[in-house]
Design a protein around this motif. Sequence first.
Motif, mmCIF file in Angstrom:
data_model
loop_
_atom_site.group_PDB
_atom_site.id
_atom_site.type_symbol
_atom_site.label_atom_id
_atom_site.label_comp_id
_atom_site.label_asym_id
_atom_site.label_seq_id
_atom_site.Cartn_x
_atom_site.Cartn_y
_atom_site.Cartn_z
ATOM 1 N N SER A 1 -6.332 -26.927 18.478
ATOM 2 C CA SER A 1 -5.228 -27.312 17.774
ATOM 3 C C SER A 1 -4.135 -28.065 18.837
ATOM 4 O O SER A 1 -4.297 -27.924 19.905
ATOM 5 C CB SER A 1 -4.260 -25.953 17.106
ATOM 6 N N TRP A 2 -3.123 -28.739 18.033
ATOM 7 C CA TRP A 2 -2.344 -29.511 18.872
ATOM 8 C C TRP A 2 -1.627 -28.571 19.889
ATOM 9 O O TRP A 2 -1.158 -28.960 21.036
ATOM 10 C CB TRP A 2 -1.665 -30.489 18.073
ATOM 11 N N SER A 3 -1.185 -27.458 19.305
ATOM 12 C CA SER A 3 -0.272 -26.430 20.177
ATOM 13 C C SER A 3 -1.097 -25.826 21.252
ATOM 14 O O SER A 3 -0.528 -25.279 22.432
ATOM 15 C CB SER A 3 0.239 -25.434 19.255
ATOM 16 N N THR B 1 -2.834 -23.028 20.873
ATOM 17 C CA THR B 1 -2.924 -21.806 20.727
ATOM 18 C C THR B 1 -4.082 -21.624 19.984
ATOM 19 O O THR B 1 -4.368 -20.089 19.847
ATOM 20 C CB THR B 1 -1.591 -21.238 19.905
ATOM 21 N N ARG C 1 -0.863 -34.787 23.647
ATOM 22 C CA ARG C 1 -0.150 -33.424 23.616
ATOM 23 C C ARG C 1 -0.179 -33.028 22.075
ATOM 24 O O ARG C 1 -0.196 -31.809 21.965
ATOM 25 C CB ARG C 1 1.225 -33.711 24.105
ATOM 26 N N THR C 2 0.011 -34.032 21.075
ATOM 27 C CA THR C 2 0.432 -33.619 19.915
ATOM 28 C C THR C 2 -0.669 -33.931 18.836
ATOM 29 O O THR C 2 -0.835 -33.871 17.708
ATOM 30 C CB THR C 2 1.530 -34.342 19.254
ATOM 31 N N ASP D 1 -0.764 -27.122 12.370
ATOM 32 C CA ASP D 1 -1.691 -26.776 13.563
ATOM 33 C C ASP D 1 -3.109 -26.528 13.027
ATOM 34 O O ASP D 1 -3.440 -25.362 13.148
ATOM 35 C CB ASP D 1 -1.160 -25.350 14.037
#
Length: 127
Positions: free
Chosen positions: A52-54, A56, A30-31, A105
Motif C-alpha cells: 500500500s502507499w502508506s 503499512t 511515496r504515494t 490505502d
Amino acid sequence: QVQLVESGGGLVQAGDSLRLSCASSGSTLRTYPMGWFRQAPGQEREFVAALSWSGTSTYYADSVKGRFTIFRDNAKNTVYLQMNSLKLEDTAVYYCAARRPSIRDILPSDQDEYDYWGQGTQVSVSS
C-alpha cells in the motif's frame, strides 16, 4: 512521469536470497501503491506482491508467502522485493509496477490495476 527501473536480478542456487530494487527516476513513489509481478517462460505474467502507499499493508501470492517481503524506502524513492529460500519455480522475469495515487490505502493484485511498469529483471534459480 513515473519511470520505473528494476535491478538486482541474477543467477542463484535454490535456497539462496536476492533483493530486487525498483527505483523511479521521475516522480516520487511515496504515494503510489506498488506491486511486483513475474513472468516465467511460456507462462502469463502473475502477481507476486503488493504494498500500500502508506507502507503499512502488504499482500502476497500464496506461492511466495513467508519467503518474499515487499517494502519501500521513501528516502531512496525505491521499492524492494526481498526474496529468501528461492526455489526453481521462482525463475522468471520480475517486473515492478506502480498505480496512480488513491485516497484509499489499496493493495492491487491485478496487473490491469497498475499504470506504470518497469522493463523487468531476470531471476534464474538453479539446483
